[in-house]
Design a protein around this motif. Structure first.
Motif, PDB file in Angstrom:
ATOM      1  N   GLN A 188      82.950  93.389  -1.413  1.00  0.00           N
ATOM      2  CA  GLN A 188      82.147  93.120  -0.287  1.00  0.00           C
ATOM      3  C   GLN A 188      83.252  93.074   0.757  1.00  0.00           C
ATOM      4  O   GLN A 188      83.129  93.899   2.174  1.00  0.00           O
ATOM      5  CB  GLN A 188      81.563  91.601   0.065  1.00  0.00           C
ATOM      6  N   HIS A 189      84.602  93.055   0.331  1.00  0.00           N
ATOM      7  CA  HIS A 189      85.736  92.911   1.396  1.00  0.00           C
ATOM      8  C   HIS A 189      85.847  94.413   1.671  1.00  0.00           C
ATOM      9  O   HIS A 189      86.568  94.803   2.675  1.00  0.00           O
ATOM     10  CB  HIS A 189      86.903  92.042   0.622  1.00  0.00           C
ATOM     11  N   GLU A 235      84.001  97.066   3.509  1.00  0.00           N
ATOM     12  CA  GLU A 235      83.750  96.085   5.668  1.00  0.00           C
ATOM     13  C   GLU A 235      85.121  96.260   5.829  1.00  0.00           C
ATOM     14  O   GLU A 235      85.691  96.824   7.354  1.00  0.00           O
ATOM     15  CB  GLU A 235      83.951  94.641   5.141  1.00  0.00           C
ATOM     16  N   TYR A 236      86.728  96.270   4.513  1.00  0.00           N
ATOM     17  CA  TYR A 236      87.515  96.896   5.220  1.00  0.00           C
ATOM     18  C   TYR A 236      88.054  97.923   4.001  1.00  0.00           C
ATOM     19  O   TYR A 236      87.968  98.009   3.087  1.00  0.00           O
ATOM     20  CB  TYR A 236      89.027  95.489   5.164  1.00  0.00           C
TER      21      TYR A 236
END
Length: 290
Positions: A40-41, A44-45
């Motif tokens: 997920q990180h 997102e980034y």
């Protein structure tokens, strides 16, 4: 020169801290025990979710886990890259820092105990305070990576010193939390407006981080947002109390506060924010602080 950075442990603090690293470094690895959180990180980034064995081959490895026991269990079986630096942002135990520094030295890896303060808002804004223990040369080498996430980065001594400062810092916050609970219970019992009293105190000598942010943003509005668990505060006051015992000092305020926070944690009906310790006082006095 730091070519690659890794962040291990993407909880409330770590998730936000790791988000700043791609702004300064091209290669940023992330790993979490629940690997979906790492994926997920990365979505997102501009970070890379990778297996743990790959993450620990970075030049600088950050960890942010609940306890030193978790960090020790993670590190012990690993083989790291010689010349790398492990920066542990856990609020940990000083003796564990010394143990891990000695263990990693056999792999030509430096270990820095570097707990942070500033809560999730500080992690979000890259304004955290880092209190760092360990080899000063390793500290200077890892400094640019810490500067990506913090505002004040201070070397405070040898291995274990960072964890010691963090434990005492959190103990002092706990002292203020208990004092404010008692003081404001007294004021409300006498019919005083708590919001008006708070405004006066925050412009006077009784102010603290508890009166300036914790009390108005968590307690009076009855929000109690979970950003730092009461159980973790209880752990940290325990570390501070252990430091006192090791030094053979007489510290009645620290001892009493530790007992109060332990009691609040044991009485809590469910996991909650550290600010919910105030609910123990409310149950005793039958006075709601709002």
């Amino acid at each position: 020169m730091i070519q690659s950075v890794a962040f291990i442990g993407l909880g409330a603090m770590g998730y936000r801290m790791a988000a700043h690293l791609p702004k300064h470094f091209k290669q940023v690895y992330v790993w979490n025990r629940n690997f979906a959180k790492a994926e997920q990180h990365a979505a997102e980034y501009p970070t890379q979710a990778v297996p743990l064995e790959q993450a620990v081959q970075a030049d600088v490895i950050f960890s942010c886990l609940p306890t030193s026991q978790d960090v020790e269990a993670l590190i012990t079986p690993l083989t790291l890259k010689a010349g790398s630096i492990w920066v542990d942002c856990t609020s940990g135990v000083p003796e564990s820092a010394r143990k891990l520094a000695s263990l990693l030295k056999t792999q030509q890896v430096d270990f820095l105990d570097a707990p942070v303060s500033g809560q999730t808002i500080g992690a979000e804004n890259a304004t955290l305070t880092f209190m760092v223990g360990g080899n000063v040369t390793a500290f200077e080498r890892a400094l640019p990576a810490m500067q990506a996430m913090g505002k004040l980065i201070q070397h405070v001594g040898e291995s274990g010193a960072g964890f010691a400062v963090k434990a005492v810092n959190n103990m002092l916050m706990a002292v203020n939390l208990c004092a404010v609970a008692e003081g404001f219970s007294t004021l409300k019992a006498h019919g005083v407006s708590l919001n008006a009293a708070l405004e006066c105190i925050n412009a006077s000598s009784g102010k603290s981080a508890v009166t300036e942010s914790v009390f108005p943003q968590r307690v009076l509005n009855r929000q109690f947002p979970l950003t730092f668990a009461l159980s973790l505060l209880a752990k940290d006051t325990g570390i501070a109390q252990d430091l006192v015992r090791e030094a053979r000092l007489s510290t009645p305020v620290i001892g009493l506060t530790h007992s109060l926070i332990q009691a609040a944690n044991s009485l809590a009906e469910e996991p909650g924010d550290f600010s919910t310790a105030i609910k123990m006082y409310e149950s005793w006095s039958k006075i709601t602080l709002e």
